[in-house]
Scaffold this motif. Structure first.
Motif, PDB file in Angstrom:
ATOM      1  N   VAL A 196       0.721  -1.017   0.049  1.00 41.20           N
ATOM      2  CA  VAL A 196       0.043   0.082   0.047  1.00 41.20           C
ATOM      3  C   VAL A 196       0.896   1.215   0.044  1.00 41.20           C
ATOM      4  N   ILE A 197       0.876   1.979  -0.984  1.00 38.96           N
ATOM      5  CA  ILE A 197       1.640   3.389  -0.978  1.00 38.96           C
ATOM      6  C   ILE A 197       0.576   4.520  -0.706  1.00 38.96           C
ATOM      7  N   GLU A 224       5.707   7.536  -0.847  1.00 39.23           N
ATOM      8  CA  GLU A 224       5.895   7.547  -2.293  1.00 39.23           C
ATOM      9  C   GLU A 224       7.733   7.527  -2.323  1.00 39.23           C
ATOM     10  N   ALA A 264       5.060  -0.216  -8.918  1.00 40.27           N
ATOM     11  CA  ALA A 264       4.074   0.722  -8.033  1.00 40.27           C
ATOM     12  C   ALA A 264       2.652   1.186  -8.529  1.00 40.27           C
ATOM     13  N   ASP A 265       2.645   1.385 -10.050  1.00 39.96           N
ATOM     14  CA  ASP A 265       1.181   1.671 -10.417  1.00 39.96           C
ATOM     15  C   ASP A 265       0.218   0.502 -10.059  1.00 39.96           C
ATOM     16  N   TYR A 298       0.294  -1.574  -7.869  1.00 39.23           N
ATOM     17  CA  TYR A 298       0.063  -1.653  -6.335  1.00 39.23           C
ATOM     18  C   TYR A 298      -0.915  -0.204  -5.963  1.00 39.23           C
ATOM     19  N   ARG A 299      -0.865   0.739  -6.555  1.00 40.23           N
ATOM     20  CA  ARG A 299      -1.751   1.877  -6.402  1.00 40.23           C
ATOM     21  C   ARG A 299      -3.127   1.319  -6.752  1.00 40.23           C
ATOM     22  N   HIS A 300      -3.229   0.895  -8.028  1.00 39.54           N
ATOM     23  CA  HIS A 300      -4.375   0.510  -8.482  1.00 39.54           C
ATOM     24  C   HIS A 300      -5.306  -0.641  -7.712  1.00 39.54           C
ATOM     25  N   GLU A 333      -6.724   1.173  -4.408  1.00 38.39           N
ATOM     26  CA  GLU A 333      -7.641   2.132  -4.785  1.00 38.39           C
ATOM     27  C   GLU A 333      -8.958   0.904  -4.989  1.00 38.39           C
TER      28      GLU A 333
END
Length: 260
Positions: free
Chosen positions: A4-5, A235, A244-245, A247-249, A252
């Protein structure tokens, strides 16, 4: 492993505290695993606030510290028993008798290590373990090369760890060479592990243990094998992650009922 970022330490502290609060409300006598260092401080600050302002109750909880220096006299301000008392347990209503630390002053250190393992087992194991991570990927004081199946034991610190910790002492000469630490196998027995890493200095370690191979050279990589490991990073610490993208998706899009 869930990564989780988040924007910063305040958000990390709140999310980790949410998980601990949910646990305590469902299981008031839960067993918490406590870490020292800068990483868990936002969590301890938020839990203290919730205790004082919202009545979050720790009176039936138990806690076990990850590690302790060998040879520091009782009451030394940088002993981890004192650090945890100062940073967290004195700020909430947990019974001091329920807060346990490895004994770094025992005459028979191997026996003390086994006694600590036994005490954790007698309490039914750790429900939620907080962790930080070193710049070389160590968790607890499981330095590079530690056995992935290790239990609580004596370890010799590498010089980088002593240098990293020298800021808490008058000089590096005052940093002990030996510690007692929960082993990687001990940590893996916890039912939920939350690891926190912040800042660019941790970016390489985060990439290594999240996306690299499971290997003793990076002790934290063993968490890839844990059935419920959560990694909370900012971040800067996420800056070297290839996915990273994703993990963000993933975070969310996570269903609200799923929790942390």
């Amino acid at each position: 492993m869930e990564v989780v970022i988040l924007p910063g330490t305040r958000q990390i502290g709140r999310l980790a505290a949410d998980a601990i609060e949910t646990l305590l409300r469902a299981k008031p006598d839960a067993v918490l695993g406590l870490a020292t260092g800068s990483s868990p401080l936002p969590v301890y600050d938020e839990l203290s606030r919730r205790h004082h302002e919202e009545g979050l109750d720790f009176s039936r909880a138990h806690a076990f510290a990850l590690d302790e220096y060998v040879g520091l006299e009782p009451g030394h301000p940088e002993s981890y028993r004192e650090v945890i008392r100062r940073e967290f347990t004195d700020r909430v209503n947990i019974d001091p008798a329920n807060v346990h630390s490895p004994d770094g002053t025992a005459e028979d250190l191997p026996a003390a290590c086994q006694a600590y393992e036994d005490a954790i087992r007698e309490r039914g194991g750790v429900d939620l373990q907080l962790l930080g991570v070193g710049t070389d990927g160590h968790i607890g004081f499981n330095e590079p090369g530690s056995s992935l199946a290790s239990r609580t034991r004596i370890k010799t610190l590498i010089e980088q760890t002593r240098k990293d910790n020298a800021r808490f002492f008058r000089s590096i000469d005052d940093v002990p060479h030996h510690v007692v630490t929960q082993g990687l196998g001990t940590i893996m027995d916890a039912r939920h592990v939350i690891l926190i890493a912040t800042g660019a200095r941790k970016a390489q370690a985060v990439r290594d243990f999240v996306e690299g191979p499971v290997a003793a050279i990076c002790a934290a990589s063993v968490l890839q094998l844990h059935p419920h490991a959560t990694v909370l990073i900012d971040e800067a610490a996420a800056s070297s992650l290839r996915l990273a993208d994703y993990y963000r998706h993933t975070f969310e899009s996570k269903p609200g009922w799923q929790g942390l």
